[in-house]
Every structure is written in structure tokens, then in C-alpha cells.
Design an enzyme around this catalytic site. Structure first.
Site, PDB file in Angstrom:
ATOM      1  N   TRP A 142      41.649  44.023  20.377  1.00  0.00           N
ATOM      2  CA  TRP A 142      42.087  45.374  20.743  1.00  0.00           C
ATOM      3  C   TRP A 142      43.402  45.653  20.040  1.00  0.00           C
ATOM      4  O   TRP A 142      44.337  44.866  20.139  1.00  0.00           O
ATOM      5  CB  TRP A 142      42.273  45.541  22.259  1.00  0.00           C
ATOM      6  CG  TRP A 142      42.872  46.888  22.550  1.00  0.00           C
ATOM      7  CD1 TRP A 142      42.230  48.097  22.486  1.00  0.00           C
ATOM      8  CD2 TRP A 142      44.245  47.181  22.859  1.00  0.00           C
ATOM      9  NE1 TRP A 142      43.131  49.116  22.739  1.00  0.00           N
ATOM     10  CE2 TRP A 142      44.365  48.583  22.972  1.00  0.00           C
ATOM     11  CE3 TRP A 142      45.377  46.382  23.045  1.00  0.00           C
ATOM     12  CZ2 TRP A 142      45.575  49.205  23.274  1.00  0.00           C
ATOM     13  CZ3 TRP A 142      46.592  47.008  23.339  1.00  0.00           C
ATOM     14  CH2 TRP A 142      46.672  48.411  23.453  1.00  0.00           C
ATOM     15  N   GLU A 148      37.170  46.173  20.903  1.00  0.00           N
ATOM     16  CA  GLU A 148      37.383  47.023  22.083  1.00  0.00           C
ATOM     17  C   GLU A 148      37.958  48.379  21.712  1.00  0.00           C
ATOM     18  O   GLU A 148      39.034  48.472  21.129  1.00  0.00           O
ATOM     19  CB  GLU A 148      38.327  46.310  23.065  1.00  0.00           C
ATOM     20  CG  GLU A 148      38.636  47.114  24.318  1.00  0.00           C
ATOM     21  CD  GLU A 148      39.611  46.396  25.265  1.00  0.00           C
ATOM     22  OE1 GLU A 148      40.072  45.278  24.947  1.00  0.00           O
ATOM     23  OE2 GLU A 148      39.901  46.975  26.329  1.00  0.00           O
ATOM     24  N   LYS A 192      39.207  52.470  22.567  1.00  0.00           N
ATOM     25  CA  LYS A 192      40.015  53.157  23.580  1.00  0.00           C
ATOM     26  C   LYS A 192      40.033  54.645  23.270  1.00  0.00           C
ATOM     27  O   LYS A 192      39.858  55.053  22.115  1.00  0.00           O
ATOM     28  CB  LYS A 192      41.437  52.585  23.572  1.00  0.00           C
ATOM     29  CG  LYS A 192      42.291  53.012  24.756  1.00  0.00           C
ATOM     30  CD  LYS A 192      43.466  52.064  24.949  1.00  0.00           C
ATOM     31  CE  LYS A 192      44.384  52.541  26.068  1.00  0.00           C
ATOM     32  NZ  LYS A 192      45.375  51.514  26.439  1.00  0.00           N
ATOM     33  N   ASP A 203      35.691  48.800  27.865  1.00  0.00           N
ATOM     34  CA  ASP A 203      36.673  48.737  28.951  1.00  0.00           C
ATOM     35  C   ASP A 203      36.483  50.002  29.785  1.00  0.00           C
ATOM     36  O   ASP A 203      36.521  51.116  29.257  1.00  0.00           O
ATOM     37  CB  ASP A 203      38.083  48.661  28.354  1.00  0.00           C
ATOM     38  CG  ASP A 203      39.178  48.568  29.419  1.00  0.00           C
ATOM     39  OD1 ASP A 203      39.170  49.399  30.349  1.00  0.00           O
ATOM     40  OD2 ASP A 203      40.041  47.685  29.305  1.00  0.00           O
ATOM     41  N   HIS A 263      38.731  53.071  29.338  1.00  0.00           N
ATOM     42  CA  HIS A 263      38.972  53.591  27.999  1.00  0.00           C
ATOM     43  C   HIS A 263      38.078  54.755  27.621  1.00  0.00           C
ATOM     44  O   HIS A 263      37.760  54.954  26.454  1.00  0.00           O
ATOM     45  CB  HIS A 263      38.831  52.465  26.974  1.00  0.00           C
ATOM     46  CG  HIS A 263      39.923  51.451  27.075  1.00  0.00           C
ATOM     47  ND1 HIS A 263      40.125  50.466  26.156  1.00  0.00           N
ATOM     48  CD2 HIS A 263      40.893  51.290  27.999  1.00  0.00           C
ATOM     49  CE1 HIS A 263      41.162  49.720  26.505  1.00  0.00           C
ATOM     50  NE2 HIS A 263      41.636  50.203  27.634  1.00  0.00           N
ATOM     51  N   HIS A 300      35.254  44.937  30.058  1.00  0.00           N
ATOM     52  CA  HIS A 300      36.531  44.837  30.731  1.00  0.00           C
ATOM     53  C   HIS A 300      36.370  45.703  31.975  1.00  0.00           C
ATOM     54  O   HIS A 300      36.535  46.920  31.919  1.00  0.00           O
ATOM     55  CB  HIS A 300      37.676  45.348  29.856  1.00  0.00           C
ATOM     56  CG  HIS A 300      38.212  44.305  28.930  1.00  0.00           C
ATOM     57  ND1 HIS A 300      39.333  44.477  28.167  1.00  0.00           N
ATOM     58  CD2 HIS A 300      37.780  43.037  28.672  1.00  0.00           C
ATOM     59  CE1 HIS A 300      39.572  43.372  27.467  1.00  0.00           C
ATOM     60  NE2 HIS A 300      38.634  42.491  27.757  1.00  0.00           N
ATOM     61  N   ASP A 318      43.895  55.231  32.080  1.00  0.00           N
ATOM     62  CA  ASP A 318      43.656  53.802  31.909  1.00  0.00           C
ATOM     63  C   ASP A 318      44.683  53.010  32.723  1.00  0.00           C
ATOM     64  O   ASP A 318      45.455  52.238  32.187  1.00  0.00           O
ATOM     65  CB  ASP A 318      43.775  53.478  30.415  1.00  0.00           C
ATOM     66  CG  ASP A 318      43.495  52.010  30.132  1.00  0.00           C
ATOM     67  OD1 ASP A 318      42.588  51.462  30.764  1.00  0.00           O
ATOM     68  OD2 ASP A 318      44.194  51.427  29.292  1.00  0.00           O
ATOM     69  N   ASP A 355      44.286  50.727  35.071  1.00  0.00           N
ATOM     70  CA  ASP A 355      43.994  49.328  35.350  1.00  0.00           C
ATOM     71  C   ASP A 355      44.268  48.927  36.797  1.00  0.00           C
ATOM     72  O   ASP A 355      44.879  47.885  37.054  1.00  0.00           O
ATOM     73  CB  ASP A 355      44.762  48.409  34.380  1.00  0.00           C
ATOM     74  CG  ASP A 355      44.232  48.512  32.957  1.00  0.00           C
ATOM     75  OD1 ASP A 355      43.040  48.223  32.769  1.00  0.00           O
ATOM     76  OD2 ASP A 355      44.988  48.896  32.059  1.00  0.00           O
ATOM     77  N   ASP A 369      39.814  43.504  33.510  1.00  0.00           N
ATOM     78  CA  ASP A 369      41.067  43.970  32.913  1.00  0.00           C
ATOM     79  C   ASP A 369      41.753  44.934  33.869  1.00  0.00           C
ATOM     80  O   ASP A 369      41.518  46.132  33.824  1.00  0.00           O
ATOM     81  CB  ASP A 369      40.796  44.638  31.553  1.00  0.00           C
ATOM     82  CG  ASP A 369      42.092  44.898  30.792  1.00  0.00           C
ATOM     83  OD1 ASP A 369      43.168  44.555  31.315  1.00  0.00           O
ATOM     84  OD2 ASP A 369      42.024  45.452  29.668  1.00  0.00           O
TER      85      ASP A 369
HETATM   86  C1  RNT Z   1      44.447  47.784  26.438  1.00  0.00           C
HETATM   87  C2  RNT Z   1      43.194  46.997  26.502  1.00  0.00           C
HETATM   88  C3  RNT Z   1      43.342  45.521  26.389  1.00  0.00           C
HETATM   89  C4  RNT Z   1      44.500  44.981  27.158  1.00  0.00           C
HETATM   90  C5  RNT Z   1      44.555  43.474  27.165  1.00  0.00           C
HETATM   91  C6  RNT Z   1      45.856  42.961  27.669  1.00  0.00           C
HETATM   92  O1  RNT Z   1      44.271  49.109  26.717  1.00  0.00           O
HETATM   93  O2  RNT Z   1      42.488  47.319  27.672  1.00  0.00           O
HETATM   94  O3  RNT Z   1      42.160  44.904  26.730  1.00  0.00           O
HETATM   95  O4  RNT Z   1      44.510  45.426  28.473  1.00  0.00           O
HETATM   96  O5  RNT Z   1      44.222  43.010  25.933  1.00  0.00           O
HETATM   97 ZN    ZN Z   2      40.717  46.092  28.074  1.00  0.00          ZN
END
Ligand code: RNT
Ligand code: ZN
Length: 412
Positions: free
Chosen positions: A179, A220, A222, A253, A256, A280, A288, A290, A320
Site C-alpha cells: 500500500w 491495496e 484506496k 480494504d 477504502h 483488510h 477510512d 479504521d 485493519d
Molecule cells: C492505509 C492502508 C494500509 C495501512 C496499513 C498500516 O490506508 O489501509 O493497509 O492501514 O498498512
Molecule cells: Zn488497509
């Protein structure tokens, strides 16, 4: 509610609770190391958070050293039924040396490898393209400066070597997930140049052949991040195409995408074009952000899609999220168990009957069934799963989590 009577209720619907318990035990979740220390890592040379990702909160007990992080992880694995994995970022090296990102080697991570072997977990890995002076422009692999790009290409290549050695040591493939934060705060005028540059850098980085039995490259995407609101170079379309053309694993993810998109819906769509997926699993509240995953509809649907679309054998389930406003170890344990619960709930559904109703266009039956099924005693099956793995649940779990948090709270 005893397990036997719960099992009988599921059997009435034609569901085999024993089979579900057995299947769940075989599914590893790759737990992310960065929930334990708010994505700080253990580099001495450089490192502030960056790239638009940041944990918020200052709950006591953040792991400050690799030993503290490993202790916290051991506690967490000790309260999660089943055998799992650890998803390690390159910034979590454990060494007295001070290698820069383009100098890291396997030996800088060997304490992690030894520890993983001792406690019987597998490792996954990630290059760290953020929290570094050479990423301050929020451009790394797509940077116009060749020197900066080469630095990051070398970093990426080294993480692939390290991941391959981890995979060889553990006897199964270590996923190395790429990423990069690359993007623009304001509207760029040459998106094509940035994307062509990212593509070319990725090609260079992935050029050295690696054995897929040892390591797998994942990419990955975003949508946007803080500081890169106008354009993310590695968007979903970019990486979707890249993964198809280059045969890499595609990482989705859940944070994202546009907040109203259903990420579970994407699995069957992308699985027709890419062989292997990495998730993720996360909970984006408005962006995002998390948040720790709950047994919310999004997560339950994710579990159901994995089971009903037959994707468990070609999807690596990673997590994640990072929340520093609550006990970090509780976040790991509850979040990871919630992923397992989502899978178990799906395994306890009468899949064939539901699909049959849908194929017959009998949406009334499908509707009646999905709603009545919500009343079945799932909790008794989960409790049995925990008991068989010698893991606490309910109040006993809360006591465990509280008492560990009390122990680590005095960390400075
Ligand atoms: C960031 C991504 C990525 C990170 C990690 C720490 O937006 O989601 O995966 O969260 O690599
Ligand atoms: Zn991620």
C-alpha cells in the site's frame, strides 16, 4: 441454552452446527500488529505517522518495544480461539541496528520469526511506504524524482525477499501487501503521468521472481486519504487492472471505498477476474477511520459472502483497524473474534435452502427465512466453540481483558 438444544434447533433447519465449528477452527485470521502501538513501529532512524493514516486516542498501555508488543499479542492470541497469523509491517523491525528502509534485511526481523515459530503462528508482511522523510510529499513509487522512486523500489524488493524468507521458514506463503500513500491534495493536471509512474515502479519492484509457495504479492487500493483528497494514484481501478494483468493478489480494504459502497458485494465480482484476494476487514465510520470491527451488517455480510460464494480457500482474511481510545488488546481480541463470529454465523445458515428460494424467485421465502434465522441461538454455538478451544467468553472474557489492561496501564 445448552449446546445440545441449540444444535438441535439448527438441525431443524438442516444446519450442521458441528460441521460449522470444525470449519471455523481451520480459518486463520491475519491479525495486524499495528493495533498494538497506534501504527508507530520500532524504527529509530525516522518515523512519524504519515500518509494520511493516524490512530486517535491516548489510552494507557501502548506497546513501546517489540517485547511489549509480543507480550500483548500473546495475550490476544491466548483469548482468540483457533490458530492465527500476524501481519507485520516493515517499520516493526526488531534490531539494534538502524537500517534505513532500503537497507532492511531478514535478520532485522528474525526475533519475530523465531517467536512466531515458538507460538505456532504464521507471518504476513508489508513494506512501509509512509512515516518517512522520503514520503513527506505523499509520493513514493509515483514520485517524479528517480532517486526517491529507486529508494522505495529497493525497499519494496527487500520486503519481498524478507517475506519469502519468512514463508520458507514457516512452510507457507507469506503475503506481502503493498500500500502506497501516493496522491494529491489538490486536483492534479497529469493523473496519467502519476499512474504510469506507479505502474512502472511496481513493475521494477516486482521484477525479481519469487516462489509463490514462499511469498505472494498483494496490492491495496484506496479512494482518498487526509492530504490526498483530490486524487489517489493507486485507486481501485488502477490496482484491479494491475492485479488482473500481473496476477497479483488483490487487497480490498473495507475503508477504502465510498462510504455507501458494499464491499461484500465486490468479492464475487472481482473473484471472477483475480485468483486470490486479501481483505483488510475494517469499519469506516464516515471515512477510512479504521474503527474496531463489530458484528455489524457490513461485517456479517462479508462473512456471508466469503462462505456463500465459496471464496474462503482463495481469500486471506486480514484485519485493519486501530483505535487508541480503548484497550488495544481488547480491540484486537474483540475485533478478531467478531470476524470469526461473522464467519460462524454464515456457516450456520441453511445456505442451500436460501439459494434454492432465490433461484426459484421466491423472494418471500428468502425474506421470511433470513429474518427468522436471526432468532436462532447462535451464541450457544459460539460459546461451545470457545469452550472447546479452552477460551473464555462473556463475563469471563471481560475479566481477562480487564485484568491484562490493568497490568499494562502503567506503561509510560
Ligand atoms: C492505509 C492502508 C494500509 C495501512 C496499513 C498500516 O490506508 O489501509 O493497509 O492501514 O498498512
Ligand atoms: Zn488497509
Amino acid at each position: 441454552m445448552t449446546y445440545d438444544s441449540a444444535k438441535a434447533q439448527f438441525a431443524d433447519w438442516g444446519v450442521d452446527a458441528e460441521a460449522a465449528i470444525e470449519q471455523l477452527a481451520g480459518i486463520p485470521i491475519s491479525m495486524h500488529c499495528w493495533q498494538g502501538d497506534d501504527v508507530v513501529g520500532f524504527e529509530t532512524k525516522s518515523g512519524t505517522s504519515g500518509g494520511g493514516i493516524q490512530a486517535t486516542g491516548n489510552h494507557p498501555g501502548r506497546a513501546r518495544t517489540p517485547d511489549e508488543l509480543r507480550a500483548d499479542l500473546e495475550f490476544a492470541y491466548g483469548n482468540i480461539p483457533g490458530r492465527h497469523r500476524l501481519n507485520l509491517h516493515a517499520m516493526y523491525m526488531d534490531t539494534d541496528e538502524t537500517p534505513d528502509r532500503d537497507e532492511i534485511e531478514f535478520r532485522h526481523f528474525s526475533p519475530w520469526v523465531d517467536w512466531a515459530r515458538e507460538i505456532g503462528i504464521g507471518l504476513d508482511f508489508n513494506p512501509t511506504f509512509f512515516a518517512h522523510a522520503k514520503a513527506d510529499d505523499n509520493l513514493t513509487l509515483a514520485h517524479p524524482d528517480k532517486g526517491i522512486r529507486d529508494f522505495w523500489i529497493e525497499h519494496g524488493r527487500r520486503t519481498r525477499d524478507i517475506a519469502a524468507q519468512m514463508g520458507a521458514a514457516q512452510g507457507n506463503a507469506c503475503v506481502n501487501n503493498i500500500w502506497v500513500p501516493d496522491g494529491f491534495k489538490d486536483t492534479p493536471v497529469d493523473r496519467m503521468a502519476a499512474r504510469a509512474q506507479l505502474e512502472a515502479s511496481l513493475n521494477d519492484m516486482l521484477a525479481p521472481k519469487q516462489d509463490p509457495a514462499q511469498m505472494l504479492d498483494a496490492v491495496e487500493s484506496k479512494l482518498f486519504g487526509i492530504g490526498v483528497e483530490a486524487c489517489t494514484v493507486g485507486s481501485h481501478e488502477f490496482y484491479m487492472g494491475y492485479a488482473i494483468r500481473k496476477d497479483t493478489v488483490l487487497c480490498l480494504d473495507m475503508g477504502h471505498f465510498h462510504p455507501t459502497e458494499n464491499i461484500a458485494d465486490k468479492l464475487s465480482a472481482v473473484a471472477l477476474s483475480v485468483d486470490q484476494l486479501l481483505l483488510h476487514v475494517s469499519r469506516p465510520m464516515r471515512w477510512d477511520s479504521d474503527h474496531v470491527i463489530l458484528q455489524s451488517d457490513d461485517i456479517l455480510q462479508m462473512g456471508q459472502e466469503l462462505v456463500f460464494s465459496g471464496l474462503l480457500d482463495r481469500t486471506r482474511i486480514g484485519l485493519d483497524f486501530f483505535d487508541a481510545t480503548i484497550s488495544r488488546t481488547a480491540a484486537w481480541v474483540i475485533g478478531t473474534r467478531n470476524m470469526q463470529k461473522a464467519l460462524l454465523r454464515a456457516m450456520l445458515l441453511p445456505e442451500a435452502r436460501l439459494k434454492q428460494a432465490e433461484r426459484a424467485l421466491d423472494f418471500t421465502t428468502r425474506f421470511m427465512m433470513t429474518e427468522e434465522l436471526k432468532d436462532l441461538p447462535f451464541g450457544a454455538i459460539w460459546a461451545e466453540f470457545c469452550t472447546r478451544h479452552d477460551m473464555p467468553s462473556g463475563l469471563a472474557l471481560i475479566r481477562e481483558l480487564d485484568s491484562y489492561q490493568a497490568q499494562v496501564a502503567s506503561r509510560g
